[in-house]
Scaffold this active site. Structure first.
Site, mmCIF file in Angstrom:
data_model
loop_
_atom_site.group_PDB
_atom_site.id
_atom_site.type_symbol
_atom_site.label_atom_id
_atom_site.label_comp_id
_atom_site.label_asym_id
_atom_site.label_seq_id
_atom_site.Cartn_x
_atom_site.Cartn_y
_atom_site.Cartn_z
ATOM 1 N N HIS A 76 0.857 -1.221 0.049
ATOM 2 C CA HIS A 76 -0.123 0.083 -0.039
ATOM 3 C C HIS A 76 0.787 1.321 -0.110
ATOM 4 C CE1 HIS A 76 0.817 1.061 4.077
ATOM 5 N NE2 HIS A 76 0.621 -0.325 4.575
ATOM 6 N N GLU A 78 -1.881 -7.409 7.621
ATOM 7 C CA GLU A 78 -0.513 -7.178 8.135
ATOM 8 C C GLU A 78 -0.268 -8.050 9.189
ATOM 9 O OE1 GLU A 78 2.407 -7.055 7.534
ATOM 10 O OE2 GLU A 78 2.958 -4.986 7.096
#
Length: 264
Positions: free
Chosen positions: A11, A110
């Site tokens: 990202h 994550e």
């Protein structure tokens, strides 16, 4: 012959990625600069004559975190289906470039940092020194020790391996080794986060997480994973690849035909 690939996209930049704070479950927006960089990445790397060819994508996986989902939006892949978090598709039919479905999966969220969420590596070492762990310097290796109150390397490995197995069975096995002119869609795109994508790359190449942080991936960065010799049992990291040439050839042919017409 066809050799399918996996593209891993981290990202874009956030305030916490800028100052080194570990960001697992916390929801953060991309910075203005982060959005600009992802837009530039899309323009440079997505297209029929680019690294990521939308029509060759078979499936897209994205993390549940909004920063990853915004990154996927900004790549402008031109999906036929609306993105799962949108009420309606944001582009007209004329902008459709891929038939790939988009799936939100916990398998590439994550790493759960637990007690270390929201703090930097120096702060973690200071904390560990006070707790009397990690030696005199409070040393910490996430790849071997994981995170207290969060995930261990074994837990992360388990979910990554599950996803790798799914990708190879569902999307790569049916197309690998087939003639290139068959135009089969077999590439897969992952949009997620720094630690989990580095771990994914290590497991893809058959390395254990304890082997260490072999790979780096900057915010907004793109990596490519594939295979040697068109074989599923020979996974590899693709350090560099050429652009699509069939589009260039078609363009040249069209130019020649137009020139011939003008000369008649």
């Amino acid at each position: 012959m066809t050799t399918p690939r996996v593209f891993i996209v981290r990202h874009g930049e956030t305030e916490w990625s800028l100052n080194g704070r570990h960001t697992g479950t916390t929801e953060l927006s991309l910075t203005a600069n982060g959005e600009k960089r992802i837009l530039a990445t899309g323009r440079a790397l997505v297209g029929d004559d680019r690294l990521i060819v939308p029509r060759k994508l078979a499936h897209i996986y994205v993390s549940p975190r909004k920063r990853a989902q915004k990154t996927l939006e900004l790549l402008y892949l031109g999906c036929r289906v609306k993105l799962p978090w949108q009420e309606e598709r944001s582009h007209p039919d004329s902008d459709i470039r891929t038939e790939a479905n988009v799936e939100i999966t916990e398998d590439i969220r994550e790493w759960d940092y637990g007690d270390y969420e929201g703090i930097t590596s120096p702060q973690i070492r200071d904390l560990r020194k006070k707790q009397g762990i990690g030696g005199p310097n409070g040393g910490w290796d996430i790849w071997k020790e994981g995170c207290p109150g969060g995930e261990s390397p074994e837990q992360v490995t388990h979910r990554i391996d599950r996803l790798i197995g799914e990708i190879r069975e569902k999307y790569h096995a049916p197309v690998i080794g087939k003639p290139k002119h068959s135009n089969l869609a077999g590439d897969v795109l992952l949009v997620a986060h720094g630690h989990i994508l580095r771990a994914f790359a290590m497991r893809w190449a058959g390395k254990t997480l304890a082997d260490g942080p072999t790979f780096l991936l900057e915010a907004g960065g793109v990596g490519t994973l594939s295979y040697e010799h068109h074989q599923l049992d020979e996974p590899a990291i693709l350090l560099g690849g050429g652009f699509m040439v069939d589009v260039v050839e078609k363009s040249e042919k069209l130019g020649q035909e137009e020139g011939e017409l003008e000369n008649k």
